[in-house]
Design a protein around this motif. Structure first.
Motif, PDB file in Angstrom:
ATOM      1  N   PRO A  84      26.631  20.665 -17.455  1.00  0.00           N
ATOM      2  CA  PRO A  84      26.313  19.996 -16.070  1.00  0.00           C
ATOM      3  C   PRO A  84      26.468  18.299 -16.202  1.00  0.00           C
ATOM      4  O   PRO A  84      26.304  17.982 -17.180  1.00  0.00           O
ATOM      5  N   PRO A  85      26.791  17.833 -15.216  1.00  0.00           N
ATOM      6  CA  PRO A  85      26.875  16.406 -15.048  1.00  0.00           C
ATOM      7  C   PRO A  85      25.416  15.664 -15.820  1.00  0.00           C
ATOM      8  O   PRO A  85      24.621  16.194 -15.552  1.00  0.00           O
ATOM      9  N   ALA A  86      25.755  14.515 -16.341  1.00  0.00           N
ATOM     10  CA  ALA A  86      24.392  13.922 -16.911  1.00  0.00           C
ATOM     11  C   ALA A  86      23.282  13.686 -16.133  1.00  0.00           C
ATOM     12  O   ALA A  86      22.358  13.386 -16.514  1.00  0.00           O
ATOM     13  N   ASN A  87      23.748  13.222 -14.646  1.00  0.00           N
ATOM     14  CA  ASN A  87      22.914  12.525 -13.764  1.00  0.00           C
ATOM     15  C   ASN A  87      22.428  13.646 -12.855  1.00  0.00           C
ATOM     16  O   ASN A  87      21.516  13.284 -12.030  1.00  0.00           O
ATOM     17  N   GLN A  88      22.519  14.798 -13.027  1.00  0.00           N
ATOM     18  CA  GLN A  88      21.968  15.992 -12.402  1.00  0.00           C
ATOM     19  C   GLN A  88      20.540  16.576 -12.669  1.00  0.00           C
ATOM     20  O   GLN A  88      20.383  16.588 -13.765  1.00  0.00           O
ATOM     21  N   LYS A  89      19.990  16.778 -11.628  1.00  0.00           N
ATOM     22  CA  LYS A  89      18.479  16.841 -11.786  1.00  0.00           C
ATOM     23  C   LYS A  89      18.612  18.375 -12.371  1.00  0.00           C
ATOM     24  O   LYS A  89      19.255  19.295 -11.899  1.00  0.00           O
ATOM     25  N   PRO A  90      17.631  18.809 -13.056  1.00  0.00           N
ATOM     26  CA  PRO A  90      17.337  20.278 -13.462  1.00  0.00           C
ATOM     27  C   PRO A  90      17.245  21.156 -12.021  1.00  0.00           C
ATOM     28  O   PRO A  90      16.336  20.526 -11.309  1.00  0.00           O
TER      29      PRO A  90
END
Length: 70
Positions: free
Chosen positions: A61-67
């Protein structure tokens, strides 16, 4: 030549022979080290390529995406 000069000449010839053997041994060791270094560099390059291929194939997943639980 007197015996002192002959003894000195023999000692110098022995010293040169020992130094020549030492230089040849060091040269062989240096050559072996270069071969090992080249082999290790090639192996490192191969491993780097493998890891890059694995990273390219991974779907992270992209690094800035929230869990998802947020």
């Amino acid at each position: 030549m007197n015996t002192d000069d002959e003894a000195r000449l023999v000692r110098l010839e022995e010293l040169v022979a020992h130094q020549q053997a030492a230089i040849e041994d060091l040269s062989r060791q240096l050559s072996d080290s270069w071969k090992a270094d080249e082999r290790l560099r090639a192996e490192l390059a191969r491993l780097i390529d493998m890891f890059e291929d694995i990273e390219d194939g991974a779907t992270a997943p992209p690094a800035n995406q929230k869990p998802p639980h947020w």
